[in-house]
Write an enzyme that holds these catalytic residues in place. Sequence first.
Site, mmCIF file in Angstrom:
data_model
loop_
_atom_site.group_PDB
_atom_site.id
_atom_site.type_symbol
_atom_site.label_atom_id
_atom_site.label_comp_id
_atom_site.label_asym_id
_atom_site.label_seq_id
_atom_site.Cartn_x
_atom_site.Cartn_y
_atom_site.Cartn_z
ATOM 1 N N ILE A 21 0.792 -1.041 0.160
ATOM 2 C CA ILE A 21 0.227 -0.242 -0.217
ATOM 3 C C ILE A 21 0.910 1.751 0.343
ATOM 4 O O ILE A 21 2.151 1.438 0.482
ATOM 5 C CB ILE A 21 -0.658 -0.100 1.478
ATOM 6 C CG1 ILE A 21 -0.130 -0.042 2.685
ATOM 7 C CG2 ILE A 21 -1.845 -0.733 1.349
ATOM 8 C CD1 ILE A 21 -0.734 1.327 3.965
ATOM 9 N N ASP A 22 0.251 2.247 -0.485
ATOM 10 C CA ASP A 22 1.108 3.845 0.037
ATOM 11 C C ASP A 22 0.323 4.499 0.634
ATOM 12 O O ASP A 22 1.021 5.477 0.733
ATOM 13 C CB ASP A 22 0.275 4.741 -1.732
ATOM 14 C CG ASP A 22 0.763 3.763 -3.377
ATOM 15 O OD1 ASP A 22 1.813 2.611 -2.365
ATOM 16 O OD2 ASP A 22 0.536 3.606 -4.254
ATOM 17 N N ALA A 23 -0.778 4.348 0.783
ATOM 18 C CA ALA A 23 -1.363 5.150 2.026
ATOM 19 C C ALA A 23 -2.063 4.457 2.896
ATOM 20 O O ALA A 23 -2.525 3.812 2.212
ATOM 21 C CB ALA A 23 -2.669 5.967 1.282
#
Length: 302
Positions: A21-23
């Site tokens: 995931i990025d966020a």
Amino acid sequence: LPNLPCAPLTADSARSLVDSIDAFLFDCDGVIWKGDKLIEGVPETMEMLRKMGKKLVFVTNNSRKSRRQYSKKFRSLGLEVTEEEIFTSSFAAAMFLKLNNFPPEKKVYVVGEDGILEELKLAGFECFGGPEDGKKTIALEADFYFEHDKSVGAVIVGLDQYFNYYKMQYARTCISENPNCLFIATNRDPTGHMTSAQEWPGAGTMVAAVSCSVQKEPIVVGKPSGFLMDFLLKSFNLETSRMCMVGDRLDTDILFGQNTGCKTLLVLTGCTTLSELQDASNNIHPNVYTNSLYDLVGLLQK
Ligand code: PLP
Ligand code: CA
């Protein structure tokens, strides 16, 4: 991530979660703080995730404050979070009106607190009600007819510590005498941490009172509605499949994550117990759960 419902977070699943995931979207009460008390290990976890290059966003159903007031609360707890990283249900209510081209000549009646009024004013809407109507009483005499402003085109109901019979009747007459009047709920949480010491009746109790009197269901703009996600995605260059919603309530946070296509992590520092999560009657299953957000730090160091 494991497909089994109710899987505890492990060193392996924590690593694969963070890599995929990025966020991180964080619920606030029960994850970051309890009332006004910071939860242990939150600053360390946030610092670690920021250093890893993860975007951190905060999504709260608490409508009592505006984004500006929330950013002040974060700072008072020693956390540097900008207004743009905060998505409150008070902001969601104002953005809902904006997105639906609510006519500027119409007014908004607010059963709620300053946060909603501030977000509405910032978005350019004329509004009234709120704390000012908190001391109003009604003399229930035989031929008393309750008048309201006919230019009200929307009623917003959120948590209101000054909730009273006057406001209920104001909201009821606006909605029931005008079929075009919007009935908006910031959220339906049954309880909230009005103080750090215990839980108190939440906005859902006030929404239920108004809803019962007009025999209509509101439009809910806070979690678990996915309404805020569109704004979030417009604000940042993110994909929901590469986001993880972290929360403590199954029927708001985890459902919001699932409704919007995020991965989900339940923490047990808030309102959900392990036995509630594992109860046969529960049908909302996060991808993973863990005792507290701080576990991420320990597990990723293994
Ligand atoms: N609404 C109110 C009035 C609250 O006090 C709280 C928590 O304190 C909430 C909602 C839930 O907030 P969150 O979505 O951050 O858990
Ligand atoms: Ca919460």
